[in-house]
Motif scaffolding. Sequence first.
Motif, PDB file in Angstrom:
ATOM      1  N   ILE A  38       0.899  -1.264   0.034  1.00  0.00           N
ATOM      2  CA  ILE A  38      -0.231  -0.162   0.118  1.00  0.00           C
ATOM      3  C   ILE A  38       0.989   1.080   0.022  1.00  0.00           C
ATOM      4  N   ARG A  39       0.679   2.061  -1.063  1.00  0.00           N
ATOM      5  CA  ARG A  39       1.607   3.083  -1.013  1.00  0.00           C
ATOM      6  C   ARG A  39       0.967   4.410  -0.818  1.00  0.00           C
ATOM      7  N   MET A  40       1.439   5.324   0.069  1.00  0.00           N
ATOM      8  CA  MET A  40       0.643   6.365   0.595  1.00  0.00           C
ATOM      9  C   MET A  40       1.283   7.709   0.468  1.00  0.00           C
ATOM     10  N   ARG A  41       0.863   8.854   0.022  1.00  0.00           N
ATOM     11  CA  ARG A  41       1.442  10.113  -0.024  1.00  0.00           C
ATOM     12  C   ARG A  41       1.889  10.590   1.386  1.00  0.00           C
ATOM     13  N   SER A  42       3.036  11.045   1.476  1.00  0.00           N
ATOM     14  CA  SER A  42       3.404  11.513   2.764  1.00  0.00           C
ATOM     15  C   SER A  42       3.132  12.877   3.486  1.00  0.00           C
ATOM     16  N   ASP A  43       2.589  13.635   2.418  1.00  0.00           N
ATOM     17  CA  ASP A  43       2.186  15.168   2.752  1.00  0.00           C
ATOM     18  C   ASP A  43       0.866  15.450   3.192  1.00  0.00           C
ATOM     19  N   MET A  44      -0.051  14.329   3.548  1.00  0.00           N
ATOM     20  CA  MET A  44      -1.385  14.552   3.727  1.00  0.00           C
ATOM     21  C   MET A  44      -1.551  14.621   5.384  1.00  0.00           C
ATOM     22  N   GLY A  45      -2.753  15.457   5.779  1.00  0.00           N
ATOM     23  CA  GLY A  45      -2.961  15.758   7.092  1.00  0.00           C
ATOM     24  C   GLY A  45      -3.431  14.381   7.485  1.00  0.00           C
ATOM     25  N   ASP A  46      -3.709  14.296   8.862  1.00  0.00           N
ATOM     26  CA  ASP A  46      -4.177  13.204   9.666  1.00  0.00           C
ATOM     27  C   ASP A  46      -5.543  12.306   9.243  1.00  0.00           C
ATOM     28  N   GLU A  47      -6.533  13.507   8.939  1.00  0.00           N
ATOM     29  CA  GLU A  47      -7.723  12.865   8.473  1.00  0.00           C
ATOM     30  C   GLU A  47      -7.622  12.169   7.217  1.00  0.00           C
ATOM     31  N   VAL A  48      -7.184  12.989   6.159  1.00  0.00           N
ATOM     32  CA  VAL A  48      -6.916  12.351   4.963  1.00  0.00           C
ATOM     33  C   VAL A  48      -6.039  11.361   4.773  1.00  0.00           C
ATOM     34  N   THR A  49      -5.155  11.167   5.442  1.00  0.00           N
ATOM     35  CA  THR A  49      -4.172   9.845   5.608  1.00  0.00           C
ATOM     36  C   THR A  49      -5.063   8.485   6.202  1.00  0.00           C
ATOM     37  N   PHE A  50      -5.690   8.932   7.190  1.00  0.00           N
ATOM     38  CA  PHE A  50      -6.416   7.703   8.010  1.00  0.00           C
ATOM     39  C   PHE A  50      -7.641   7.316   6.770  1.00  0.00           C
ATOM     40  N   LEU A  51      -8.458   8.135   6.204  1.00  0.00           N
ATOM     41  CA  LEU A  51      -9.443   7.859   5.148  1.00  0.00           C
ATOM     42  C   LEU A  51      -8.811   7.275   4.089  1.00  0.00           C
ATOM     43  N   SER A  52      -7.702   7.649   3.573  1.00  0.00           N
ATOM     44  CA  SER A  52      -7.069   7.048   2.555  1.00  0.00           C
ATOM     45  C   SER A  52      -6.295   5.595   2.799  1.00  0.00           C
ATOM     46  N   PHE A  53      -5.848   5.470   4.162  1.00  0.00           N
ATOM     47  CA  PHE A  53      -5.589   3.992   4.467  1.00  0.00           C
ATOM     48  C   PHE A  53      -6.640   3.097   4.506  1.00  0.00           C
ATOM     49  N   ILE A  54      -7.943   3.788   5.196  1.00  0.00           N
ATOM     50  CA  ILE A  54      -9.145   2.934   5.285  1.00  0.00           C
ATOM     51  C   ILE A  54      -9.766   2.487   3.509  1.00  0.00           C
ATOM     52  N   HIS A  55      -9.369   3.672   3.023  1.00  0.00           N
ATOM     53  CA  HIS A  55      -9.969   3.334   1.457  1.00  0.00           C
ATOM     54  C   HIS A  55      -9.290   2.056   0.990  1.00  0.00           C
ATOM     55  N   GLU A  56      -7.899   2.077   0.869  1.00  0.00           N
ATOM     56  CA  GLU A  56      -7.099   0.895   0.337  1.00  0.00           C
ATOM     57  C   GLU A  56      -7.399  -0.331   0.941  1.00  0.00           C
ATOM     58  N   ILE A  57      -7.799  -0.349   2.522  1.00  0.00           N
ATOM     59  CA  ILE A  57      -8.074  -1.365   3.001  1.00  0.00           C
ATOM     60  C   ILE A  57      -9.223  -1.905   2.336  1.00  0.00           C
TER      61      ILE A  57
END
Length: 130
Positions: A38-57
Amino acid sequence: MIRIPEAIEIGGITYEVRFQEDLPGNQAAQIHFLEGVIRMRSDMGDEVTFLSFIHEIVHGVMQALNHFPDAMIYNDENFTEQSAQLFTSIFKQIYDYNMLYDEYFAPQVEEEVVDEDEQDILTIDVEVEE
């Protein structure tokens, strides 16, 4: 600061989580089923990071549950995003409940500390983990 695990297992497959500066197509995150990443951008805020992580899950869960390869449910972005938003809301409620529980219901003990310079007694609250 949100903490995302370095790896997560979905349906028996362990996906390594990697943060990087950007992704193709200005995506926030992406999952690679064959690579197990799972690749994630490192420049996102906490809410977007968490939502994006759940999206990929959710994509990973749909892939793991997919018994009909032609159905491609794991590529349905609308379904995945709606599912991710619902899961995020549920997880936030669980997190908030646990924080509230810890704050108001966790056992507390008092520990006395003596300040030798002043010979005053300071009281410090210390949480006891069960």
